[in-house]
Design a protein around this motif. Structure first.
Motif, PDB file in Angstrom:
ATOM      1  N   SER A 151       0.818  -1.211   0.000  1.00 21.36           N
ATOM      2  CA  SER A 151       0.000   0.000   0.000  1.00 21.36           C
ATOM      3  C   SER A 151       0.854   1.264   0.000  1.00 21.36           C
ATOM      4  O   SER A 151       0.552   2.231  -0.707  1.00 21.36           O
ATOM      5  CB  SER A 151      -0.940   0.007   1.210  1.00 21.36           C
ATOM      6  N   LEU A 152       1.925   1.272   0.786  1.00 21.29           N
ATOM      7  CA  LEU A 152       2.788   2.453   0.817  1.00 21.29           C
ATOM      8  C   LEU A 152       3.558   2.616  -0.491  1.00 21.29           C
ATOM      9  O   LEU A 152       3.856   3.749  -0.889  1.00 21.29           O
ATOM     10  CB  LEU A 152       3.740   2.400   2.010  1.00 21.29           C
ATOM     11  N   ALA A 153       3.847   1.531  -1.175  1.00 21.13           N
ATOM     12  CA  ALA A 153       4.509   1.639  -2.483  1.00 21.13           C
ATOM     13  C   ALA A 153       3.593   2.378  -3.467  1.00 21.13           C
ATOM     14  O   ALA A 153       4.048   3.233  -4.235  1.00 21.13           O
ATOM     15  CB  ALA A 153       4.874   0.260  -3.024  1.00 21.13           C
ATOM     16  N   ARG A 154       2.297   2.065  -3.417  1.00 20.74           N
ATOM     17  CA  ARG A 154       1.349   2.772  -4.288  1.00 20.74           C
ATOM     18  C   ARG A 154       1.226   4.233  -3.871  1.00 20.74           C
ATOM     19  O   ARG A 154       1.151   5.125  -4.715  1.00 20.74           O
ATOM     20  CB  ARG A 154      -0.011   2.080  -4.276  1.00 20.74           C
ATOM     21  N   PHE A 155       1.212   4.496  -2.574  1.00 17.07           N
ATOM     22  CA  PHE A 155       1.155   5.878  -2.087  1.00 17.07           C
ATOM     23  C   PHE A 155       2.388   6.640  -2.568  1.00 17.07           C
ATOM     24  O   PHE A 155       2.279   7.744  -3.092  1.00 17.07           O
ATOM     25  CB  PHE A 155       1.087   5.897  -0.553  1.00 17.07           C
ATOM     26  N   ASP A 156       3.569   6.040  -2.394  1.00 18.79           N
ATOM     27  CA  ASP A 156       4.820   6.697  -2.788  1.00 18.79           C
ATOM     28  C   ASP A 156       4.868   6.972  -4.291  1.00 18.79           C
ATOM     29  O   ASP A 156       5.392   7.994  -4.720  1.00 18.79           O
ATOM     30  CB  ASP A 156       6.026   5.869  -2.357  1.00 18.79           C
ATOM     31  N   ALA A 157       4.307   6.056  -5.083  1.00 15.75           N
ATOM     32  CA  ALA A 157       4.277   6.268  -6.534  1.00 15.75           C
ATOM     33  C   ALA A 157       3.385   7.458  -6.885  1.00 15.75           C
ATOM     34  O   ALA A 157       3.679   8.218  -7.808  1.00 15.75           O
ATOM     35  CB  ALA A 157       3.783   5.010  -7.238  1.00 15.75           C
ATOM     36  N   ALA A 158       2.302   7.634  -6.148  1.00 18.72           N
ATOM     37  CA  ALA A 158       1.394   8.747  -6.405  1.00 18.72           C
ATOM     38  C   ALA A 158       1.963  10.066  -5.892  1.00 18.72           C
ATOM     39  O   ALA A 158       1.664  11.127  -6.442  1.00 18.72           O
ATOM     40  CB  ALA A 158       0.040   8.481  -5.749  1.00 18.72           C
ATOM     41  N   ASP A 159       2.800  10.006  -4.863  1.00 16.41           N
ATOM     42  CA  ASP A 159       3.397  11.206  -4.257  1.00 16.41           C
ATOM     43  C   ASP A 159       4.600  11.633  -5.105  1.00 16.41           C
ATOM     44  O   ASP A 159       5.751  11.425  -4.749  1.00 16.41           O
ATOM     45  CB  ASP A 159       3.819  10.897  -2.818  1.00 16.41           C
ATOM     46  N   THR A 160       4.310  12.269  -6.229  1.00 16.60           N
ATOM     47  CA  THR A 160       5.354  12.557  -7.215  1.00 16.60           C
ATOM     48  C   THR A 160       6.413  13.541  -6.742  1.00 16.60           C
ATOM     49  O   THR A 160       7.543  13.491  -7.219  1.00 16.60           O
ATOM     50  CB  THR A 160       4.728  13.067  -8.529  1.00 16.60           C
ATOM     51  N   ASN A 161       6.090  14.430  -5.814  1.00 14.54           N
ATOM     52  CA  ASN A 161       7.117  15.357  -5.333  1.00 14.54           C
ATOM     53  C   ASN A 161       7.784  14.849  -4.052  1.00 14.54           C
ATOM     54  O   ASN A 161       8.626  15.518  -3.473  1.00 14.54           O
ATOM     55  CB  ASN A 161       6.554  16.768  -5.133  1.00 14.54           C
ATOM     56  N   HIS A 162       7.392  13.656  -3.621  1.00 15.10           N
ATOM     57  CA  HIS A 162       8.024  12.954  -2.491  1.00 15.10           C
ATOM     58  C   HIS A 162       8.067  13.780  -1.208  1.00 15.10           C
ATOM     59  O   HIS A 162       9.034  13.716  -0.456  1.00 15.10           O
ATOM     60  CB  HIS A 162       9.426  12.464  -2.881  1.00 15.10           C
ATOM     61  N   ASP A 163       6.965  14.491  -0.937  1.00 12.74           N
ATOM     62  CA  ASP A 163       6.910  15.273   0.298  1.00 12.74           C
ATOM     63  C   ASP A 163       6.098  14.571   1.385  1.00 12.74           C
ATOM     64  O   ASP A 163       5.888  15.115   2.463  1.00 12.74           O
ATOM     65  CB  ASP A 163       6.357  16.676   0.040  1.00 12.74           C
ATOM     66  N   GLY A 164       5.633  13.345   1.112  1.00 13.35           N
ATOM     67  CA  GLY A 164       4.874  12.594   2.099  1.00 13.35           C
ATOM     68  C   GLY A 164       3.414  12.984   2.186  1.00 13.35           C
ATOM     69  O   GLY A 164       2.702  12.535   3.077  1.00 13.35           O
ATOM     70  N   VAL A 165       2.955  13.830   1.257  1.00 13.13           N
ATOM     71  CA  VAL A 165       1.571  14.297   1.238  1.00 13.13           C
ATOM     72  C   VAL A 165       1.021  14.140  -0.171  1.00 13.13           C
ATOM     73  O   VAL A 165       1.676  14.522  -1.142  1.00 13.13           O
ATOM     74  CB  VAL A 165       1.481  15.786   1.660  1.00 13.13           C
ATOM     75  N   LEU A 166      -0.174  13.566  -0.273  1.00 18.66           N
ATOM     76  CA  LEU A 166      -0.841  13.490  -1.575  1.00 18.66           C
ATOM     77  C   LEU A 166      -1.706  14.728  -1.736  1.00 18.66           C
ATOM     78  O   LEU A 166      -2.699  14.902  -1.037  1.00 18.66           O
ATOM     79  CB  LEU A 166      -1.732  12.258  -1.675  1.00 18.66           C
ATOM     80  N   SER A 167      -1.299  15.576  -2.644  1.00 16.73           N
ATOM     81  CA  SER A 167      -2.107  16.753  -2.938  1.00 16.73           C
ATOM     82  C   SER A 167      -3.295  16.310  -3.795  1.00 16.73           C
ATOM     83  O   SER A 167      -3.272  15.232  -4.398  1.00 16.73           O
ATOM     84  CB  SER A 167      -1.272  17.781  -3.704  1.00 16.73           C
ATOM     85  N   PRO A 168      -4.327  17.122  -3.876  1.00 22.23           N
ATOM     86  CA  PRO A 168      -5.453  16.778  -4.753  1.00 22.23           C
ATOM     87  C   PRO A 168      -4.996  16.554  -6.198  1.00 22.23           C
ATOM     88  O   PRO A 168      -5.513  15.685  -6.885  1.00 22.23           O
ATOM     89  CB  PRO A 168      -6.387  17.988  -4.636  1.00 22.23           C
ATOM     90  N   GLU A 169      -3.997  17.326  -6.635  1.00 23.16           N
ATOM     91  CA  GLU A 169      -3.486  17.172  -8.005  1.00 23.16           C
ATOM     92  C   GLU A 169      -2.775  15.827  -8.171  1.00 23.16           C
ATOM     93  O   GLU A 169      -2.940  15.157  -9.191  1.00 23.16           O
ATOM     94  CB  GLU A 169      -2.529  18.326  -8.354  1.00 23.16           C
ATOM     95  N   GLU A 170      -1.969  15.437  -7.183  1.00 25.75           N
ATOM     96  CA  GLU A 170      -1.274  14.146  -7.265  1.00 25.75           C
ATOM     97  C   GLU A 170      -2.275  12.993  -7.238  1.00 25.75           C
ATOM     98  O   GLU A 170      -2.137  12.022  -7.985  1.00 25.75           O
ATOM     99  CB  GLU A 170      -0.288  13.986  -6.095  1.00 25.75           C
ATOM    100  N   ARG A 171      -3.295  13.120  -6.396  1.00 23.05           N
ATOM    101  CA  ARG A 171      -4.327  12.083  -6.309  1.00 23.05           C
ATOM    102  C   ARG A 171      -5.061  11.966  -7.645  1.00 23.05           C
ATOM    103  O   ARG A 171      -5.268  10.872  -8.162  1.00 23.05           O
ATOM    104  CB  ARG A 171      -5.302  12.425  -5.182  1.00 23.05           C
ATOM    105  N   ALA A 172      -5.435  13.105  -8.225  1.00 20.01           N
ATOM    106  CA  ALA A 172      -6.141  13.098  -9.509  1.00 20.01           C
ATOM    107  C   ALA A 172      -5.251  12.538 -10.616  1.00 20.01           C
ATOM    108  O   ALA A 172      -5.720  11.767 -11.459  1.00 20.01           O
ATOM    109  CB  ALA A 172      -6.600  14.512  -9.858  1.00 20.01           C
ATOM    110  N   ALA A 173      -3.963  12.889 -10.616  1.00 16.01           N
ATOM    111  CA  ALA A 173      -3.033  12.386 -11.636  1.00 16.01           C
ATOM    112  C   ALA A 173      -2.869  10.873 -11.512  1.00 16.01           C
ATOM    113  O   ALA A 173      -2.834  10.159 -12.523  1.00 16.01           O
ATOM    114  CB  ALA A 173      -1.681  13.081 -11.509  1.00 16.01           C
ATOM    115  N   ALA A 174      -2.778  10.373 -10.292  1.00 16.25           N
ATOM    116  CA  ALA A 174      -2.641   8.929 -10.084  1.00 16.25           C
ATOM    117  C   ALA A 174      -3.892   8.200 -10.572  1.00 16.25           C
ATOM    118  O   ALA A 174      -3.793   7.149 -11.209  1.00 16.25           O
ATOM    119  CB  ALA A 174      -2.381   8.626  -8.617  1.00 16.25           C
TER     120      ALA A 174
END
Length: 163
Positions: free
Chosen positions: A118-141
């Motif tokens: 699960s964290l691997a999928r989270f990390d892949a979506a967190d494109t700027n690697h700041d530990g936070v999924l922004s709405p834009e990162e979530r939508a892009a994923a």
């Protein structure tokens, strides 16, 4: 030999069987599609599906929130409290989830395996690697997996700051 190359289209007896490989290929394609749908749900903060009992009203946005969510969902699914999830505890898609997440191939998923996947999928979506999924990162994923973007969450009302 019947014109069929050795090792192709033949069952164990050496007799050609109709459609051999077609159904297994279809199952693999369906499994891949289901996995992508499930992964999209995880990235959207709705978790790695079978681990989730109910959709989250506010999906986790930080890596720490995601870790806590994984632990909570895992504990809820671990019916016999043995520290592992079996296909029965995972429900309808249990066998597929075991195939995808069971890193040590023991036929069950440990908390460590569930967390890592699960964290691997989270990390892949967190494109700027700041530990936070922004709405834009979530939508892009979600878009990368061919899924519609999740509905925007309303912003919480601002609390007045003391002067």
């Amino acid at each position: 030999m019947g014109g069929v190359p050795e090792g192709r289209g033949r069952g164990r007896t050496g007799v050609q069987s109709r459609g051999e490989g077609v159904s297994s290929r279809r199952i693999l394609e369906e499994t891949d599609m289901k996995f992508h749908i499930l992964a999209a749900a995880a990235i959207a903060g709705l978790a790695s599906t079978p681990l989730l009992a109910q959709p989250a009203a506010n999906p986790p946005s930080t890596r720490a929130e995601m870790q806590q969510s994984i632990q909570t969902r895992f504990a809820a699914r671990d019916a016999n409290h043995d520290g592992f999830l079996t296909p029965d505890e995972l429900g309808e898609n249990g066998a597929m989830m075991i195939t995808r997440m069971d890193a040590d191939h023991d036929g069950k998923i440990s908390l460590a395996e569930a967390t890592a996947a699960s964290l691997a999928r989270f990390d892949a979506a967190d494109t700027n690697h700041d530990g936070v999924l922004s709405p834009e990162e979530r939508a892009a994923a979600m878009a990368a997996m061919g899924q519609p973007a999740p509905a925007a969450q309303p912003a919480p009302p601002a609390t007045p700051q003391p002067h």
